[in-house]
Write a protein that holds these residues in place. Structure first.
Motif, mmCIF file in Angstrom:
data_model
loop_
_atom_site.group_PDB
_atom_site.id
_atom_site.type_symbol
_atom_site.label_atom_id
_atom_site.label_comp_id
_atom_site.label_asym_id
_atom_site.label_seq_id
_atom_site.Cartn_x
_atom_site.Cartn_y
_atom_site.Cartn_z
ATOM 1 N N VAL A 46 -13.711 3.492 -41.019
ATOM 2 C CA VAL A 46 -13.474 3.405 -39.435
ATOM 3 C C VAL A 46 -13.284 4.154 -38.603
ATOM 4 C CG1 VAL A 46 -12.030 2.101 -38.115
ATOM 5 C CG2 VAL A 46 -12.428 1.035 -40.344
ATOM 6 N N PHE A 47 -12.453 5.386 -38.767
ATOM 7 C CA PHE A 47 -13.119 6.144 -37.862
ATOM 8 C C PHE A 47 -13.802 6.799 -38.149
ATOM 9 C CE2 PHE A 47 -11.969 10.634 -36.101
ATOM 10 C CZ PHE A 47 -10.433 10.437 -35.140
ATOM 11 N N THR A 48 -14.458 7.324 -38.015
ATOM 12 C CA THR A 48 -16.122 7.721 -38.664
ATOM 13 C C THR A 48 -17.039 6.927 -38.131
ATOM 14 O OG1 THR A 48 -15.458 9.059 -40.855
ATOM 15 C CG2 THR A 48 -17.660 8.495 -39.799
ATOM 16 N N ALA A 49 -17.024 5.496 -38.416
ATOM 17 C CA ALA A 49 -18.150 4.763 -38.014
ATOM 18 C C ALA A 49 -17.668 4.395 -36.660
ATOM 19 C CB ALA A 49 -18.038 3.452 -38.532
ATOM 20 N N THR A 50 -16.408 4.497 -36.235
ATOM 21 C CA THR A 50 -16.062 4.263 -34.570
ATOM 22 C C THR A 50 -16.436 4.921 -33.551
ATOM 23 O OG1 THR A 50 -14.291 2.807 -35.535
ATOM 24 C CG2 THR A 50 -14.096 3.269 -33.117
ATOM 25 N N LEU A 51 -16.272 6.746 -34.066
ATOM 26 C CA LEU A 51 -16.076 8.034 -33.480
ATOM 27 C C LEU A 51 -18.071 7.887 -33.149
ATOM 28 C CD1 LEU A 51 -14.890 10.147 -31.792
ATOM 29 C CD2 LEU A 51 -15.030 11.379 -33.747
ATOM 30 N N ALA A 52 -18.825 7.476 -34.180
ATOM 31 C CA ALA A 52 -20.094 7.728 -33.728
ATOM 32 C C ALA A 52 -20.663 5.861 -33.118
ATOM 33 C CB ALA A 52 -20.778 7.627 -35.365
ATOM 34 N N THR A 53 -20.185 5.433 -33.157
ATOM 35 C CA THR A 53 -20.077 4.159 -32.627
ATOM 36 C C THR A 53 -20.061 4.546 -30.945
ATOM 37 O OG1 THR A 53 -19.937 2.668 -33.915
ATOM 38 C CG2 THR A 53 -19.965 2.217 -31.884
ATOM 39 N N PHE A 54 -19.083 5.337 -30.598
ATOM 40 C CA PHE A 54 -18.279 5.267 -29.504
ATOM 41 C C PHE A 54 -18.819 6.208 -28.895
ATOM 42 C CE2 PHE A 54 -13.009 3.922 -30.019
ATOM 43 C CZ PHE A 54 -13.971 2.130 -30.201
ATOM 44 N N LEU A 55 -20.028 8.022 -29.513
ATOM 45 C CA LEU A 55 -20.493 8.344 -28.919
ATOM 46 C C LEU A 55 -21.592 7.892 -28.787
ATOM 47 C CD1 LEU A 55 -20.007 11.771 -31.399
ATOM 48 C CD2 LEU A 55 -18.939 10.940 -29.084
ATOM 49 N N VAL A 56 -22.685 7.163 -29.516
ATOM 50 C CA VAL A 56 -23.304 6.325 -28.882
ATOM 51 C C VAL A 56 -23.126 5.925 -28.036
ATOM 52 C CG1 VAL A 56 -25.840 4.550 -29.902
ATOM 53 C CG2 VAL A 56 -24.402 6.762 -31.916
#
Ligand SMILES: Nc1ncnc2c1ncn2[C@@H]1O[C@H](COP(=O)(O)OP(=O)(O)O)[C@@H](O)[C@H]1O
Ligand SMILES: [Mg+2]
Lengths: 257, 339
Positions: free
Chosen positions: A116-126
């Motif tokens: 969740v941390f990895t997917a969310t951080l990537a999602t937020f940056l995009v």
């Protein structure tokens, strides 16, 4: 020659494998990601500064508006990872393989955190980068390098990760997918709003430290009296998560599978 | 009639095998024994119900031990307590002198097939086994091996959702054998299997026992246990009714009549009829023999060149003896125990 033995690292790998070998994980993570990015782009593209109602909204929170819904999807992934095992009976195989039981819960927590941390951080940056393409020259124009922006995105990610872990704990406590999801939606998103409807300040203040509101507050770039400050919000989320997962662990150890 | 076991056919020596390969039954060692000591499980509710009461028994290596009892007798509950899934209200269950959970490699110690579904239907058979294997560092080659052993290789990539009852049962057995366990606990393994599958299980259990493993298998069918197990632990309403061998049970229950059809009825009667063997005949050419087993009759006939057209132990009367025993648990308990 292999030495057969349970080790924490092996149990973690097993949980990682389990998460990725059911379709729902892929579907939900994709849905959460696409939704957050899509909503971020849509509201940025249609943003008109002078239209009024959204102009007071914090610029980062504005971009991450899609998380209102995505946070539930992410929590469902976590609920499914444990309550899904009770629903299908898989938990019996799991607990026969790991009869001490607790390492299973901690491993699931580890896997949920990482994913969740990895997917969310990537999602937020995009989402941030794409959304900003439309916000040039508005009051919501920001750059990743502006003070506090990256920190807010990481904090927001931590908040959503905590919420997912709370979902995991609720799933473990209730051992039911519908139960876990209902408890999550009720406890995390509805309850704080209900508390705020009471005409007592103390309830309004307390509501700020409830998981949903604390996580929401982490998404704001600027401090606001509507939310707890970053430090206390993170602390509150950590305490909630620890308490719920701790209780789940205690009961996991005590109850018959 | 005994089923032929091909020694070594099902031998599972892949990972660090500590048991020797020869099929000769190993001498019982405390290490691989299952013991239940005053094992008791009460379920709450009103009125509170004792699913298992004061159950004490041991299951030894090198032989198939049948765990027999009518539905609701407490077999599954007992097995779940041995595996640590249910906590006993009182008493203890150990495998190899330790609680199951205290073993460093539980799947290497005990392989279990539970009665209830224990698989995520959305996962493929292969991924299900890999997930379990990963917890112990069991190599992928072993996963392929147990898939092969259970005849699931062709469907390994399919999601379990689409499996028939028999395929699901085979997957459960594959999971049980995954850790190359010293002890195998199977709860009603023949449920849902076709006759071919039943035979397959029977042979598998015998070969596992022949390799020196402890094999503990439950059933509510006496006829099934009579041909699979050597030792019997019979329970009814959660209580121990008998802890005996199949042979003793058959003898003591008076159910051990064997029907023999032969053209040399007179000669065979002469050869066999001496205490404790009793031979009767109501139809020419058909003998009802009790007090011995099919093997002895068959060997005697063979030694004297007597052709046998039929050699059939009476399973039905065995089933009746079992029902008599379990009909009223307490009344008959003292009678048949211990052997
Ligand atoms: N979780 C439970 N809660 C209440 N009663 C139970 C539970 N599990 C089993 N029982 C009861 O305990 C008894 C023994 O059940 P079980 O061990 O499944 O028997 P068996 O496997 O021999 O058919 C039955 O009467 C059953 O209804
Ligand atoms: Mg049962």
């Amino acid at each position: 020659m292999t030495t057969l033995a349970l080790t924490p690292a092996r149990i973690l790998r097993s949980e990682w494998h389990k998460l990725w070998t059911v379709r729902s994980t892929w579907i939900m993570l994709t849905a959460a990601t696409v939704f957050t990015i899509g909503v971020g782009i849509a509201i940025s593209a249609s943003y008109e500064q002078d239209r009024g109602e959204v102009s007071g909204v914090d610029p980062v929170q504005f971009l991450l508006f899609g998380t209102q819904f995505s946070q539930i999807i992410l929590a469902v992934v976590a609920v499914l990872s444990i309550a899904g095992e009770y629903g299908t009976g898989m938990v019996r195989s799991t607990m026969v393989a790991v009869p001490r039981r607790l390492p299973v819960l901690w491993s699931k927590a580890g896997v949920v955190t990482a994913v969740v941390f990895t997917a969310t951080l990537a999602t937020f940056l995009v989402t941030f980068t794409a959304g900003q393409l439309f916000l040039d020259g508005t009051d919501k124009e920001l750059s990743l390098t502006d003070p506090g922006v990256l920190g807010t995105l990481v904090g927001s990610t931590a908040g959503l990760t905590s919420l997912a872990l709370i979902g995991l704990g609720l799933g473990a406590l209730l051992r039911s997918v519908p139960g876990g999801i209902t408890a999550f939606i009720g406890g995390v998103t509805v309850l704080p709003e209900v508390l705020r409807m009471f005409p007592y300040d103390v309830m309004d203040s307390a509501a700020k430290y409830f998981p949903g509101r604390a996580a929401e507050g982490l998404m704001t770039l600027h401090d606001s009296s509507d939310y707890a400050a970053t430090g206390p919000a993170l602390l509150a989320l950590t305490l909630w998560t620890t308490a719920i997962l701790g209780t789940a662990g205690l009961l996991l150890k005590r109850r018959d599978v | 009639m005994r089923v032929t076991v091909i020694p070594g056919y099902y031998t599972l020596h892949l990972i660090s095998r500590r048991r020797p390969t020869p099929p000769a039954p190993a001498r019982p060692t405390i290490e691989d024994m299952i013991t239940a000591s005053e094992l008791t499980k009460r379920y709450g509710g009103k009125p509170a119900k004792y699913a298992v009461s004061d159950l004490t028994f041991t299951v030894r290596p090198g032989t198939v031990t049948g765990f027999l009892g009518p539905n609701g007798a407490g077999k599954s509950t007992t097995m779940r307590m041995i595996l640590g899934l249910d906590a006993p209200t009182r008493g203890t269950a150990t495998v190899g002198n330790h609680a199951y959970a205290d073993h460093p490699a539980p799947l290497h110690e005990v392989g279990a097939l539970l009665e209830a579904r224990s698989v995520h239907p959305g996962r493929t058979a292969h991924h299900h086994l890999v997930a379990l294997a990963l917890t112990h560092g069991i190599p992928r080659s072993r996963v392929d091996h147990v898939l092969d052993l259970t005849g699931l290789t062709d469907v390994a990539g399919r999601r379990v959702k689409g499996f028939s009852l028999g395929m699901g049962q085979r997957l459960g057995i594959a999971a049980a054998l995954l850790g190359d366990p010293a002890t195998v606990i199977l709860d009603e393994p023949v449920n849902g299997l076709d006759p071919e599958g039943v035979l397959w299980i029977r042979n598998l259990l015998k070969s596992l026992a022949a390799e020196g493993r402890t094999v503990f298998v439950s059933s509510h069918l006496m006829s099934e246990m009579a041909v699979t197990a050597e030792h019997l632990i019979i329970i009814g309403r959660g209580r121990l009714l008998a802890d005996t061998t199949v042979d003793t049970f058959v003898r003591e229950s008076g159910a051990g009549t064997i029907k023999v059809v032969t053209p040399e009825a007179g000669l065979l009667t002469q050869l066999l009829a001496a205490p404790p063997v009793d031979v009767t005949s109501s139809t020419p050419g058909i003998l009802e023999i009790s007090g011995t087993d099919a093997e002895h009759i068959g060997r005697t006939a063979a030694a004297h060149g007597i052709p046998l057209f039929e050699l059939t132990p009476h399973a039905a009367s065995l089933e009746e003896a079992f029902m008599d025993l379990t009909r009223d648990s307490l009344e008959y308990a003292a009678h048949l125990e211990p052997a």
